[in-house]
Design a protein around this motif. Structure first.
Motif, PDB file in Angstrom:
ATOM      1  N   PRO A  98      12.629  10.227 -11.058  1.00 52.51           N
ATOM      2  CA  PRO A  98      14.053  10.465 -10.815  1.00 52.51           C
ATOM      3  C   PRO A  98      14.336  11.727  -9.999  1.00 52.51           C
ATOM      4  CG  PRO A  98      13.505  11.105 -13.050  1.00 52.51           C
ATOM      5  CD  PRO A  98      12.235  10.616 -12.429  1.00 52.51           C
ATOM      6  N   THR A  99      13.972  11.660  -8.706  1.00 55.57           N
ATOM      7  CA  THR A  99      14.241  12.797  -7.833  1.00 55.57           C
ATOM      8  C   THR A  99      14.819  12.290  -6.511  1.00 55.57           C
ATOM      9  OG1 THR A  99      13.178  14.534  -6.506  1.00 55.57           O
ATOM     10  CG2 THR A  99      11.773  12.734  -7.207  1.00 55.57           C
ATOM     11  N   THR A 100      15.652  13.104  -5.880  1.00 59.72           N
ATOM     12  CA  THR A 100      16.266  12.694  -4.610  1.00 59.72           C
ATOM     13  C   THR A 100      15.334  12.995  -3.429  1.00 59.72           C
ATOM     14  OG1 THR A 100      17.391  14.813  -4.547  1.00 59.72           O
ATOM     15  CG2 THR A 100      18.660  12.929  -5.363  1.00 59.72           C
ATOM     16  N   TYR A 101      14.187  13.639  -3.726  1.00 56.83           N
ATOM     17  CA  TYR A 101      13.229  13.948  -2.654  1.00 56.83           C
ATOM     18  C   TYR A 101      12.288  12.759  -2.467  1.00 56.83           C
ATOM     19  CZ  TYR A 101       9.214  15.937  -0.226  1.00 56.83           C
ATOM     20  OH  TYR A 101       8.203  16.159   0.669  1.00 56.83           O
ATOM     21  N   ILE A 102      12.284  12.196  -1.273  1.00 61.82           N
ATOM     22  CA  ILE A 102      11.375  11.086  -0.993  1.00 61.82           C
ATOM     23  C   ILE A 102      10.239  11.621  -0.132  1.00 61.82           C
ATOM     24  CG2 ILE A 102      11.136   8.781   0.020  1.00 61.82           C
ATOM     25  CD1 ILE A 102      14.049   8.269  -0.622  1.00 61.82           C
ATOM     26  N   GLY A 103       9.088  11.799  -0.763  1.00 61.21           N
ATOM     27  CA  GLY A 103       7.933  12.398  -0.074  1.00 61.21           C
ATOM     28  C   GLY A 103       7.203  11.420   0.831  1.00 61.21           C
ATOM     29  N   ALA A 104       6.132  11.920   1.467  1.00 63.65           N
ATOM     30  CA  ALA A 104       5.348  11.116   2.420  1.00 63.65           C
ATOM     31  C   ALA A 104       4.739   9.885   1.758  1.00 63.65           C
ATOM     32  CB  ALA A 104       4.262  11.974   3.037  1.00 63.65           C
ATOM     33  N   GLY A 105       4.274  10.058   0.505  1.00 61.69           N
ATOM     34  CA  GLY A 105       3.673   8.937  -0.233  1.00 61.69           C
ATOM     35  C   GLY A 105       4.668   7.801  -0.407  1.00 61.69           C
ATOM     36  N   GLU A 106       5.889   8.159  -0.805  1.00 63.58           N
ATOM     37  CA  GLU A 106       6.952   7.159  -0.993  1.00 63.58           C
ATOM     38  C   GLU A 106       7.356   6.536   0.344  1.00 63.58           C
ATOM     39  OE1 GLU A 106       7.016   9.621  -3.252  1.00 63.58           O
ATOM     40  OE2 GLU A 106       7.061   8.368  -5.052  1.00 63.58           O
ATOM     41  N   GLN A 107       7.403   7.351   1.376  1.00 67.16           N
ATOM     42  CA  GLN A 107       7.777   6.836   2.699  1.00 67.16           C
ATOM     43  C   GLN A 107       6.774   5.783   3.165  1.00 67.16           C
ATOM     44  OE1 GLN A 107      10.475   7.042   4.239  1.00 67.16           O
ATOM     45  NE2 GLN A 107      11.495   8.940   3.646  1.00 67.16           N
ATOM     46  N   HIS A 108       5.489   6.044   2.905  1.00 67.77           N
ATOM     47  CA  HIS A 108       4.441   5.097   3.295  1.00 67.77           C
ATOM     48  C   HIS A 108       4.611   3.769   2.535  1.00 67.77           C
ATOM     49  CE1 HIS A 108       0.697   3.722   4.964  1.00 67.77           C
ATOM     50  NE2 HIS A 108       0.261   3.414   3.751  1.00 67.77           N
ATOM     51  N   ILE A 109       4.902   3.866   1.250  1.00 66.06           N
ATOM     52  CA  ILE A 109       5.132   2.647   0.446  1.00 66.06           C
ATOM     53  C   ILE A 109       6.357   1.901   0.974  1.00 66.06           C
ATOM     54  CG2 ILE A 109       5.766   1.779  -1.862  1.00 66.06           C
ATOM     55  CD1 ILE A 109       3.988   3.986  -3.066  1.00 66.06           C
ATOM     56  N   LEU A 110       7.395   2.657   1.321  1.00 66.67           N
ATOM     57  CA  LEU A 110       8.624   2.048   1.859  1.00 66.67           C
ATOM     58  C   LEU A 110       8.360   1.225   3.115  1.00 66.67           C
ATOM     59  CD1 LEU A 110      11.393   4.757   1.375  1.00 66.67           C
ATOM     60  CD2 LEU A 110      11.668   2.326   0.862  1.00 66.67           C
ATOM     61  N   THR A 111       7.486   1.728   4.001  1.00 70.57           N
ATOM     62  CA  THR A 111       7.210   0.977   5.237  1.00 70.57           C
ATOM     63  C   THR A 111       6.573  -0.376   4.906  1.00 70.57           C
ATOM     64  OG1 THR A 111       5.070   2.048   5.538  1.00 70.57           O
ATOM     65  CG2 THR A 111       6.938   3.032   6.704  1.00 70.57           C
ATOM     66  N   GLN A 112       5.761  -0.410   3.844  1.00 65.56           N
ATOM     67  CA  GLN A 112       5.148  -1.681   3.427  1.00 65.56           C
ATOM     68  C   GLN A 112       6.180  -2.594   2.766  1.00 65.56           C
ATOM     69  OE1 GLN A 112       2.140  -2.337   4.437  1.00 65.56           O
ATOM     70  NE2 GLN A 112       2.016  -0.252   5.223  1.00 65.56           N
ATOM     71  N   LEU A 113       7.024  -2.006   1.936  1.00 64.26           N
ATOM     72  CA  LEU A 113       8.011  -2.804   1.196  1.00 64.26           C
ATOM     73  C   LEU A 113       9.069  -3.425   2.104  1.00 64.26           C
ATOM     74  CD1 LEU A 113       8.589  -0.684  -2.047  1.00 64.26           C
ATOM     75  CD2 LEU A 113       7.167  -2.707  -1.754  1.00 64.26           C
ATOM     76  N   ARG A 114       9.384  -2.726   3.195  1.00 63.16           N
ATOM     77  CA  ARG A 114      10.397  -3.275   4.125  1.00 63.16           C
ATOM     78  C   ARG A 114       9.902  -4.572   4.766  1.00 63.16           C
ATOM     79  NH1 ARG A 114      10.994   2.443   5.948  1.00 63.16           N
ATOM     80  NH2 ARG A 114      12.754   3.305   4.782  1.00 63.16           N
ATOM     81  N   LYS A 115       8.569  -4.757   4.800  1.00 67.89           N
ATOM     82  CA  LYS A 115       7.990  -5.978   5.380  1.00 67.89           C
ATOM     83  C   LYS A 115       7.882  -7.103   4.350  1.00 67.89           C
ATOM     84  CE  LYS A 115       4.506  -3.324   7.183  1.00 67.89           C
ATOM     85  NZ  LYS A 115       3.163  -3.103   7.696  1.00 67.89           N
ATOM     86  N   ALA A 116       8.099  -6.763   3.078  1.00 69.97           N
ATOM     87  CA  ALA A 116       7.932  -7.751   2.002  1.00 69.97           C
ATOM     88  C   ALA A 116       8.966  -8.861   2.108  1.00 69.97           C
ATOM     89  CB  ALA A 116       8.036  -7.066   0.643  1.00 69.97           C
ATOM     90  N   GLU A 117       8.522 -10.072   1.812  1.00 69.96           N
ATOM     91  CA  GLU A 117       9.428 -11.222   1.898  1.00 69.96           C
ATOM     92  C   GLU A 117       9.897 -11.684   0.524  1.00 69.96           C
ATOM     93  OE1 GLU A 117       7.432 -14.143   4.284  1.00 69.96           O
ATOM     94  OE2 GLU A 117       7.249 -12.754   5.975  1.00 69.96           O
ATOM     95  N   VAL A 118       9.612 -10.878  -0.488  1.00 77.15           N
ATOM     96  CA  VAL A 118      10.028 -11.241  -1.854  1.00 77.15           C
ATOM     97  C   VAL A 118      10.939 -10.135  -2.402  1.00 77.15           C
ATOM     98  CG1 VAL A 118       7.940 -12.579  -2.320  1.00 77.15           C
ATOM     99  CG2 VAL A 118       7.989 -10.146  -2.902  1.00 77.15           C
ATOM    100  N   PRO A 119      11.695 -10.423  -3.483  1.00 79.06           N
ATOM    101  CA  PRO A 119      12.584  -9.394  -4.035  1.00 79.06           C
ATOM    102  C   PRO A 119      11.812  -8.152  -4.485  1.00 79.06           C
ATOM    103  CG  PRO A 119      13.006 -11.538  -5.042  1.00 79.06           C
ATOM    104  CD  PRO A 119      11.772 -11.684  -4.222  1.00 79.06           C
ATOM    105  N   VAL A 120      12.352  -6.985  -4.147  1.00 80.39           N
ATOM    106  CA  VAL A 120      11.761  -5.721  -4.599  1.00 80.39           C
ATOM    107  C   VAL A 120      12.741  -5.074  -5.574  1.00 80.39           C
ATOM    108  CG1 VAL A 120      10.912  -3.439  -3.913  1.00 80.39           C
ATOM    109  CG2 VAL A 120      10.551  -5.400  -2.396  1.00 80.39           C
ATOM    110  N   ILE A 121      12.266  -4.840  -6.796  1.00 80.82           N
ATOM    111  CA  ILE A 121      13.105  -4.175  -7.806  1.00 80.82           C
ATOM    112  C   ILE A 121      12.653  -2.721  -7.891  1.00 80.82           C
ATOM    113  CG2 ILE A 121      13.723  -4.079 -10.263  1.00 80.82           C
ATOM    114  CD1 ILE A 121      13.328  -7.138 -10.389  1.00 80.82           C
ATOM    115  N   LEU A 122      13.589  -1.803  -7.635  1.00 80.44           N
ATOM    116  CA  LEU A 122      13.278  -0.381  -7.748  1.00 80.44           C
ATOM    117  C   LEU A 122      13.464   0.032  -9.205  1.00 80.44           C
ATOM    118  CD1 LEU A 122      12.663   2.362  -6.206  1.00 80.44           C
ATOM    119  CD2 LEU A 122      15.121   2.740  -6.303  1.00 80.44           C
TER     120      LEU A 122
END
Length: 303
Positions: A98-122
Motif C-alpha cells: 500500500p504505497t503510492t510509489y511505483i518502483g522499477a520492479g512494479e513498472q516492469h510487471i506493469l509492462t507485462q500486464l498491459r499485454k495480458a488478454e485476461v482480467p487482471v485483479i490488483l
C-alpha cells in the motif's frame, strides 16, 4: 442446467515482488479447503501450487516464477516461464504493497500486464499497516497506470477482505466442471509423485541387476493429526520371484536402502516427517496386462 451444476472453474496465477505477502495470502485462502499439489515439471502447465474448492466451484492457483528483469540465461528462462503462465491462465492477481510509489520492479510487471488478454485483479495487501485514507491514494495511483478488472484491498495477515477477493475471482471464471475431485486434491498427484520417487530409487540402486519391469503402487498416504507426520505404505511390483529376492536383498538390506533414500526425498518434498513402509510383490507379466498397467498408472484413462 440444474442449480447445483452451475459451478465455475479456472486457472489463476498470483504475481508480485518478493515479501509482498503472496504465501501469507495463499495460506489465508487455504483454510480447510485447499491442498498443496504438485505436477511433474514437463507437464504443459506450470507446477500447480494450490487448489481451492468451494460451493461456487474450483480455483486452481498456478505457481509462477517471479517476473523481473533477467540478468542471465537462467533468469531469462524463469521470466519466459512466468510470462507464458500469464498467457495460460483465466485471471491474474497482482499483489502490491500500500504505497503510492511505483518502483522499477512494479513498472516492469506493469509492462507485462498491459499485454495480458485476461482480467487482471490488483490486490493491495497489508492495508492493516496504513490509515484508510492512504489506501484511496494507492488505488488512485494504480488506477492511472492501468485499467484493472478489480482493485481489492486486503490484509492477508489478518484475513480481512479475502472472502471478497475470492468472490471477485469467481466473477471472472466461466461455468464448467472442476479440474480436480475434491477428495483427491492431495491424493492423486502426490501419490503419483511418491510412487515415481520410490521407483526411481529402486532402479538407481538396483542398476542392471533387474530389468525395468518394476512398478510402485501407493497403498496408503495419510497425514496424521497435527500435520507433522505422513504415513506412506508402498508396494514394489516385480515380475519374478528371483527379482523379489534381489529387491529385498540380504536380510532386507536393499529394501531398507531404497526406503531410506526415498524417505529422505519425500520428506524434502512434503516438508514433514515421513513414515515409509515398503513391500515387494510378484505379479508375473504385469507389463502385458492392460488392467494392471492401468492400476499402476501407466495407461492413461481415455480422454
Amino acid at each position: 442446467m440444474a442449480e447445483e451444476n452451475q459451478l465455475k472453474s479456472g486457472f489463476v496465477t498470483l504475481i508480485g515482488r518478493p515479501n509482498v505477502g503472496k504465501s501469507t495470502l495463499m495460506n489465508q485462502i487455504i483454510g480447510q479447503k485447499i491442498a498443496i499439489t504438485s505436477n511433474k515439471p514437463q507437464t504443459t502447465r506450470n507446477r500447480i501450487q494450490t487448489v481451492y474448492t468451494a460451493k461456487e466451484g474450483q480455483i486452481v492457483f498456478l505457481d509462477t516464477p517471479g517476473i523481473h528483469k533477467a540478468k542471465n540465461r537462467l533468469g531469462e528462462y524463469m521470466v519466459d516461464l512466468a510470462e507464458k503462465t500469464l498467457r495460460e491462465v483465466d485471471v491474474i492477481l497482482w499483489l502490491v504493497e500500500p504505497t503510492t510509489y511505483i518502483g522499477a520492479g512494479e513498472q516492469h510487471i506493469l509492462t507485462q500486464l498491459r499485454k495480458a488478454e485476461v482480467p487482471v485483479i490488483l490486490v493491495i495487501n497489508k492495508v492493516d499497516m496504513v490509515k484508510k485514507e492512504e489506501i484511496l491514494g494507492v488505488i488512485d495511483t494504480y488506477r492511472k497506470e492501468m485499467d484493472f478488472a478489480e482493485i481489492v484491498p486486503v490484509s492477508a495477515f489478518l484475513g480481512d477482505n479475502v472472502d471478497t477477493l475470492i468472490q471477485c475471482i469467481f466473477q471472472y471464471l466461466t461455468y464448467g466442471p472442476a479440474f480436480y475431485d475434491e477428495d483427491t486434491i492431495t491424493d492423486q498427484p502426490m501419490r503419483q509423485i511418491a510412487a515415481e520417487l520410490v521407483r526411481e530409487k529402486a532402479l538407481r540402486l538396483l542398476e542392471d541387476e533387474i530389468p525395468h519391469g518394476i512398478a510402485v503402487t501407493i497403498e496408503k498416504m495419510k497425514e496424521r493429526k497435527g500435520g507433522v507426520i505422513m504415513d506412506i505404505e508402498a508396494t514394489i511390483i516385480c515380475e519374478r520371484d528371483s527379482h523379489k529376492g534381489i529387491i529385498i536383498g540380504k536380510k532386507g538390506a536393499m529394501l531398507k536402502k531404497i526406503g531410506s533414500q526415498a524417505r529422505y526425498e519425500l520428506e524434502q518434498m512434503l516438508e514433514m516427517q515421513v513414515n515409509l513402509q515398503l513391500w515387494v510383490k510378484v505379479r508375473k507379466e504385469w507389463r502385458d496386462s492392460e488392467l494392471l498397467l492401468k492400476n499402476y498408472g501407466y495407461l492413461k484413462k481415455e480422454e
